[in-house]
Design a protein around this motif. Structure first.
Motif, mmCIF file in Angstrom:
data_model
loop_
_atom_site.group_PDB
_atom_site.id
_atom_site.type_symbol
_atom_site.label_atom_id
_atom_site.label_comp_id
_atom_site.label_asym_id
_atom_site.label_seq_id
_atom_site.Cartn_x
_atom_site.Cartn_y
_atom_site.Cartn_z
ATOM 1 N N MET A 1 0.769 -1.178 -0.224
ATOM 2 C CA MET A 1 -0.071 0.221 -0.012
ATOM 3 C C MET A 1 0.814 1.225 0.128
ATOM 4 N N GLN A 2 0.658 2.137 -1.117
ATOM 5 C CA GLN A 2 1.281 3.628 -1.045
ATOM 6 C C GLN A 2 0.882 4.236 0.211
ATOM 7 N N ALA A 3 1.823 5.167 0.582
ATOM 8 C CA ALA A 3 1.439 6.140 1.712
ATOM 9 C C ALA A 3 0.153 6.835 1.472
ATOM 10 N N ASP A 4 -0.531 6.807 2.796
ATOM 11 C CA ASP A 4 -1.965 7.482 2.606
ATOM 12 C C ASP A 4 -1.971 8.840 2.142
ATOM 13 N N LEU A 5 -3.139 9.347 1.445
ATOM 14 C CA LEU A 5 -3.103 10.452 0.782
ATOM 15 C C LEU A 5 -4.094 11.205 1.326
ATOM 16 N N ASP A 6 -4.039 12.694 1.167
ATOM 17 C CA ASP A 6 -5.201 13.617 1.605
ATOM 18 C C ASP A 6 -6.174 13.537 0.508
ATOM 19 N N LEU A 7 -5.665 13.754 -0.656
ATOM 20 C CA LEU A 7 -6.614 13.834 -1.966
ATOM 21 C C LEU A 7 -6.091 13.174 -3.038
ATOM 22 N N ILE A 8 -7.109 12.450 -3.709
ATOM 23 C CA ILE A 8 -6.702 12.159 -5.068
ATOM 24 C C ILE A 8 -7.458 12.774 -6.143
ATOM 25 N N ILE A 9 -6.821 13.423 -7.136
ATOM 26 C CA ILE A 9 -7.703 14.001 -8.170
ATOM 27 C C ILE A 9 -7.562 12.826 -9.528
ATOM 28 N N ALA B 1 -9.222 20.803 -15.404
ATOM 29 C CA ALA B 1 -9.737 20.999 -14.202
ATOM 30 C C ALA B 1 -8.646 20.425 -13.193
ATOM 31 N N GLY B 2 -8.458 19.175 -13.514
ATOM 32 C CA GLY B 2 -7.345 18.584 -12.483
ATOM 33 C C GLY B 2 -6.224 19.256 -12.180
ATOM 34 N N LEU B 3 -5.521 19.719 -13.493
ATOM 35 C CA LEU B 3 -4.211 20.460 -13.378
ATOM 36 C C LEU B 3 -4.263 21.911 -12.741
ATOM 37 N N SER B 4 -5.646 22.371 -13.027
ATOM 38 C CA SER B 4 -5.852 23.919 -12.484
ATOM 39 C C SER B 4 -5.858 23.753 -11.061
ATOM 40 N N LEU B 5 -6.646 22.579 -10.381
ATOM 41 C CA LEU B 5 -6.324 22.460 -9.109
ATOM 42 C C LEU B 5 -5.155 22.151 -8.684
ATOM 43 N N GLY B 6 -4.537 21.426 -9.092
ATOM 44 C CA GLY B 6 -3.255 20.977 -8.968
ATOM 45 C C GLY B 6 -2.117 22.203 -8.717
ATOM 46 N N VAL B 7 -2.341 23.221 -9.721
ATOM 47 C CA VAL B 7 -1.751 24.383 -9.554
ATOM 48 C C VAL B 7 -1.896 25.249 -8.435
ATOM 49 N N GLN B 8 -3.013 25.247 -8.180
ATOM 50 C CA GLN B 8 -3.666 26.103 -6.994
ATOM 51 C C GLN B 8 -3.169 25.554 -5.593
ATOM 52 N N LEU B 9 -3.190 23.931 -5.447
ATOM 53 C CA LEU B 9 -2.764 23.433 -4.310
ATOM 54 C C LEU B 9 -1.425 23.429 -4.205
ATOM 55 N N ALA B 10 -0.547 23.357 -5.236
ATOM 56 C CA ALA B 10 0.853 23.776 -5.071
ATOM 57 C C ALA B 10 1.244 25.033 -4.572
ATOM 58 N N LYS B 11 0.479 26.127 -4.912
ATOM 59 C CA LYS B 11 0.572 27.175 -4.307
ATOM 60 C C LYS B 11 0.771 27.345 -2.758
ATOM 61 N N MET B 12 0.085 26.389 -2.190
ATOM 62 C CA MET B 12 -0.043 26.278 -0.685
ATOM 63 C C MET B 12 1.114 25.918 0.027
ATOM 64 N N VAL C 1 -9.319 27.834 -7.694
ATOM 65 C CA VAL C 1 -8.961 28.597 -6.468
ATOM 66 C C VAL C 1 -9.909 28.374 -5.378
ATOM 67 N N GLN C 2 -11.151 28.370 -5.443
ATOM 68 C CA GLN C 2 -11.865 28.009 -4.274
ATOM 69 C C GLN C 2 -11.796 26.708 -3.859
ATOM 70 N N CYS C 3 -11.665 25.927 -4.574
ATOM 71 C CA CYS C 3 -11.608 24.400 -4.190
ATOM 72 C C CYS C 3 -10.294 24.425 -3.059
ATOM 73 N N ALA C 4 -9.253 25.062 -3.650
ATOM 74 C CA ALA C 4 -7.996 24.983 -2.884
ATOM 75 C C ALA C 4 -8.174 25.705 -1.596
ATOM 76 N N ASN C 5 -8.778 26.829 -1.582
ATOM 77 C CA ASN C 5 -9.314 27.496 -0.386
ATOM 78 C C ASN C 5 -9.944 26.680 0.581
ATOM 79 N N SER C 6 -10.857 26.115 -0.061
ATOM 80 C CA SER C 6 -11.668 25.183 1.020
ATOM 81 C C SER C 6 -10.875 24.156 1.546
#
Ligand SMILES: Cc1cc2nc3c(=O)[nH]c(=O)nc-3n(C[C@H](O)[C@H](O)[C@H](O)COP(=O)(O)OP(=O)(O)OC[C@H]3O[C@@H](n4cnc5c(N)ncnc54)[C@H](O)[C@@H]3O)c2cc1C
Length: 387
Positions: A1-9, A15-26, A295-300
């Motif tokens: 089993m790979q390490a547990d993840l917070d999120l899988i996209i 859409a997936g990459l756009s969210l990835g970009v916003q999450l990366a900014k965190m 942006v909103q999804c990453a904020n949430s």
């Protein structure tokens, strides 16, 4: 089993990459995320256009822009000067490269290509469990951006289908300062059809034939009309096809989990992207709306640890789009005239704000005033028109 993840996209397209970009900014506060993408390589498979306005995301990446737009039929030609919000084009390859670079800067976000899901995720003791082509995974939350197969898309009022060629010719033919938003095909009772012409230089342009209709049109349905249009624009001159682009956009979808899978309604599993209600119902534009959602999804995520769906439009906007789509769906022969009315009678700034989701009350009123009352009133008072 790979390490547990917070999120899988699931799905790393727009859409997936756009969210990835916003999450990366965190930075270090980003959730531990895996983007699963079935493609082996990214190709320049589409072109995104939007009005360049303050507050846009990725406007700086645009590879061309126009300050003059045309909407025309055989009888009428309307030019809209839009240097206040130039119409911008972004080649998908530029976006994919930029997103990969941004995601690569944060070690908490991983993009895995050529990755297949072997079964549907299952929720077990607080975790979403996945079987993938590279092993078992589990994550606390899921953002699923896989486009739904056509038969699973419910609630589309109208379909936007388009097929286009990016061409290069030997002689100078196009005006690279002017894009043609709609060059109408003759009015008919099956569909609203038009050519969309985006010249990037005097010798190079993307020419698409688009239809708005009750049913989706496949590539084969559109190719002969596209060929006719290209021949007309080029007037017998030689050209080379550099790339082809086909799209199908369901218009008038509602947002949220309810439209895609009634059985999987869980606050930790959200659907996003084109077939989960990302597109503006009346136009099909989705790129900037996806950016806003990302942006909103990453904020949430940062506030509550939970992803979110695409936001609902205001009641008024939903109602206006709904009525407009019903009128076009039930009276496609009126389509060219209605669009020409909008571009003739509504002030350019108001129209662009309305089309790019920034409309104000006065803009809405100007739109309503420009359209003929009869078909709209008929729709508003008809309880059967949606059936
Ligand atoms: C040709 C075209 C032109 C468009 N032009 C415009 C425009 O000018 N302006 C505008 O606003 N909108 C436009 N749109 C609409 C919209 O912006 C795009 O469709 C956008 O790409 C939607 O993003 P998405 O993430 O929902 O889907 P996609 O970008 O298609 O991404 C979905 C991803 O999921 C992946 N995937 C699918 N199944 C799986 C699986 N089982 N496992 C893992 N990965 C999977 C796919 O490979 C893909 O990478 C256009 C659409 C098309 C098709």
């Amino acid at each position: 089993m790979q390490a547990d993840l917070d999120l899988i996209i699931i799905g790393a397209g727009c859409a997936g990459l756009s969210l990835g970009v916003q999450l990366a900014k965190m930075g270090e506060g980003a959730p531990k995320t895996l983007l699963l993408e079935q493609r082996k390589v990214y190709e320049n498979d589409r072109t995104w256009c939007f009005w360049g306005q303050q507050g846009n995301t990725h406007s700086d990446l645009a590879n061309h822009q126009w300050t003059k737009l045309l909407v025309q039929s055989e009888k009428k030609k309307i030019a809209l000067e839009c240097s206040f919000a130039p119409y911008q084009m972004l080649a998908s390859q530029i976006f994919y490269d930029s997103a990969h670079q941004a995601i690569g800067l944060n070690s908490l976000i991983e993009l895995r290509m050529d990755a297949a899901l072997l079964n549907e995720p299952e929720f077990h003791q607080g975790w979403w469990q996945f079987e993938t082509s590279f092993g078992l995974l589990r994550a606390k939350s899921v953002v699923d951006t896989r486009p739904k197969v056509l038969s699973a898309v419910r609630g589309a009022k109208l379909w936007q289908s388009f097929f286009g060629y990016e061409i290069e010719c030997e002689q100078a033919i196009f005006d690279p300062t002017t894009a043609t938003l709609m060059d109408f095909y003759k009015a008919n009772s099956e569909f609203v059809g038009f050519n969309y012409v985006l010249p990037q230089s005097e010798k190079r342009a993307l020419i698409e034939f688009t239809v708005f209709a009750k049913r989706p049109y496949i590539q084969d349905d559109l190719v002969s009309r596209l060929d006719e249009s290209v021949a007309r624009y080029l007037d017998g001159k030689n050209f080379t096809i550099l790339r082809k682009e086909f799209g199908l956009i369901p218009m008038g979808l509602h947002t949220g989990n309810d439209i895609v899978n009634a059985t999987r309604t869980h606050s930790t599993y959200v659907h996003a992207g084109l077939t989960a209600g990302a597109a503006r119902p009346a136009t099909g534009y989705a790129f900037q709306r996806i950016q806003e959602w990302a942006v909103q999804c990453a904020n949430s995520f940062s506030k509550s640890g939970l992803p979110i769906n695409h936001a609902k439009d205001s009641f008024l906007l939903r109602k206006m789009d709904d009525v407009f789509l019903n009128v076009i769906r039930n009276n496609p022969e009126l389509g060219p005239g209605l669009f020409l009315d909008l571009f003739t009678k509504v002030d350019g700034r108001k129209l662009v704000r309305f089309l790019s989701d920034r409309g104000r009350l006065l803009d809405y009123l100007a739109i309503v005033k420009a359209l003929p009352a009869a078909p709209f009133l008929k729709d508003v008072f008809s309880f059967s028109s949606n059936q």
